[in-house]
Write an enzyme that holds these catalytic residues in place. Structure first.
Site, PDB file in Angstrom:
ATOM      1  N   ASP A 164      -5.782  -0.324  -2.161  1.00  0.00           N
ATOM      2  CA  ASP A 164      -6.442  -1.454  -1.501  1.00  0.00           C
ATOM      3  C   ASP A 164      -7.742  -1.749  -2.252  1.00  0.00           C
ATOM      4  O   ASP A 164      -8.516  -0.840  -2.546  1.00  0.00           O
ATOM      5  CB  ASP A 164      -6.737  -1.108  -0.031  1.00  0.00           C
ATOM      6  N   ILE A 165      -7.947  -3.010  -2.582  1.00  0.00           N
ATOM      7  CA  ILE A 165      -9.092  -3.421  -3.398  1.00  0.00           C
ATOM      8  C   ILE A 165     -10.415  -3.276  -2.635  1.00  0.00           C
ATOM      9  O   ILE A 165     -11.485  -3.248  -3.235  1.00  0.00           O
ATOM     10  CB  ILE A 165      -8.888  -4.883  -3.896  1.00  0.00           C
ATOM     11  N   HIS A 206       2.835  -4.827   5.086  1.00  0.00           N
ATOM     12  CA  HIS A 206       2.283  -3.692   4.346  1.00  0.00           C
ATOM     13  C   HIS A 206       1.843  -2.600   5.306  1.00  0.00           C
ATOM     14  O   HIS A 206       1.438  -2.870   6.429  1.00  0.00           O
ATOM     15  CB  HIS A 206       1.116  -4.110   3.445  1.00  0.00           C
ATOM     16  N   HIS A 243      -0.886   0.442   5.598  1.00  0.00           N
ATOM     17  CA  HIS A 243      -2.112   1.029   5.042  1.00  0.00           C
ATOM     18  C   HIS A 243      -2.018   2.549   5.163  1.00  0.00           C
ATOM     19  O   HIS A 243      -1.803   3.069   6.267  1.00  0.00           O
ATOM     20  CB  HIS A 243      -3.342   0.606   5.855  1.00  0.00           C
TER      21      HIS A 243
HETATM   22  P1  AMP Z   1      -4.437  -6.801   6.627  1.00  0.00           P
HETATM   23  O1  AMP Z   1      -3.566  -8.004   6.251  1.00  0.00           O
HETATM   24  O2  AMP Z   1      -5.470  -7.131   7.666  1.00  0.00           O
HETATM   25  O3  AMP Z   1      -3.611  -5.600   6.998  1.00  0.00           O
HETATM   26  O4  AMP Z   1      -5.285  -6.399   5.358  1.00  0.00           O
HETATM   27  C1  AMP Z   1      -4.919  -6.754   4.046  1.00  0.00           C
HETATM   28  C2  AMP Z   1      -5.517  -5.756   3.068  1.00  0.00           C
HETATM   29  O5  AMP Z   1      -5.160  -6.176   1.768  1.00  0.00           O
HETATM   30  C3  AMP Z   1      -7.036  -5.635   3.130  1.00  0.00           C
HETATM   31  O6  AMP Z   1      -7.391  -4.272   3.367  1.00  0.00           O
HETATM   32  C4  AMP Z   1      -7.486  -6.104   1.739  1.00  0.00           C
HETATM   33  O7  AMP Z   1      -8.599  -5.385   1.237  1.00  0.00           O
HETATM   34  C5  AMP Z   1      -6.245  -5.884   0.903  1.00  0.00           C
HETATM   35  N1  AMP Z   1      -6.127  -6.772  -0.260  1.00  0.00           N
HETATM   36  C6  AMP Z   1      -6.262  -8.116  -0.292  1.00  0.00           C
HETATM   37  N2  AMP Z   1      -6.088  -8.584  -1.543  1.00  0.00           N
HETATM   38  C7  AMP Z   1      -5.839  -7.493  -2.320  1.00  0.00           C
HETATM   39  C8  AMP Z   1      -5.584  -7.306  -3.716  1.00  0.00           C
HETATM   40  N3  AMP Z   1      -5.551  -8.331  -4.585  1.00  0.00           N
HETATM   41  N4  AMP Z   1      -5.397  -6.032  -4.177  1.00  0.00           N
HETATM   42  C9  AMP Z   1      -5.433  -4.986  -3.327  1.00  0.00           C
HETATM   43  N5  AMP Z   1      -5.659  -5.104  -2.007  1.00  0.00           N
HETATM   44  C10 AMP Z   1      -5.868  -6.329  -1.506  1.00  0.00           C
END
Ligand code: AMP
Length: 132
Positions: free
Chosen positions: A29-30, A93, A95
């Site tokens: 996660d970025i 996804h 986490h």
């Molecule tokens: P959520 O949809 O609320 O479960 O969270 C989406 C997650 O994706 C967040 O923790 C972001 O930090 C992560 N995220 C968004 N864009 C990217 C990316 N380009 N690379 C890695 N992680 C990402």
């Protein structure tokens, strides 16, 4: 239009890749909630995790288990926790968030700052400890 995660799978957007099989992809996660915070996704673009077919959900869970075992081996947290939210990115996804202290706040709201070098090193460490 492809989701940002599909673009990552296709290599159109860079990522700190952890692991990949035919149907799944894992990457850091970025914006991590803890060191080694990893996302596991199906390559198939489905928004809501529970819209996956039962066998697809089972396969993603099994893939995530292997990734979590790699995180545990590489980073030695107390254990690796799981959060499913999906409010930000409409591509299912899971986490995986390593927990290093019992007092660690376990939430997507908490973030840790890591350099690009630290992210790269974490991805390599985890990746080397995964057996798919
Ligand atoms: P959520 O949809 O609320 O479960 O969270 C989406 C997650 O994706 C967040 O923790 C972001 O930090 C992560 N995220 C968004 N864009 C990217 C990316 N380009 N690379 C890695 N992680 C990402």
């Amino acid at each position: 239009m492809s989701s940002i995660f599909t673009k990552i799978v296709k290599g159109e957007i860079p990522s700190y890749k952890i692991a990949e099989d035919k149907k799944h992809f894992a990457f850091l996660d970025i914006n991590p909630a803890a060191k080694g915070h990893t996302l596991c996704i199906p390559k198939k673009e489905v928004d809501y995790l529970f819209d996956l077919e039962p066998d697809e959900l089972a396969a993603l869970t099994q893939f995530s288990q292997k990734v979590a075992m790699g995180i545990d081996k590489a980073l030695k947290p107390i254990r690796t926790g799981v959060i499913v939210e999906g409010l930000e990115v409409p591509h299912a996804h899971i986490h995986l968030i390593p927990i290093y202290k019992e007092s660690q706040a376990f939430s997507l709201g908490k973030k840790v700052e890591l350099t690009k070098d630290e992210m790269k090193k974490l991805a390599d460490q985890i990746s080397q400890n995964i057996t798919l």
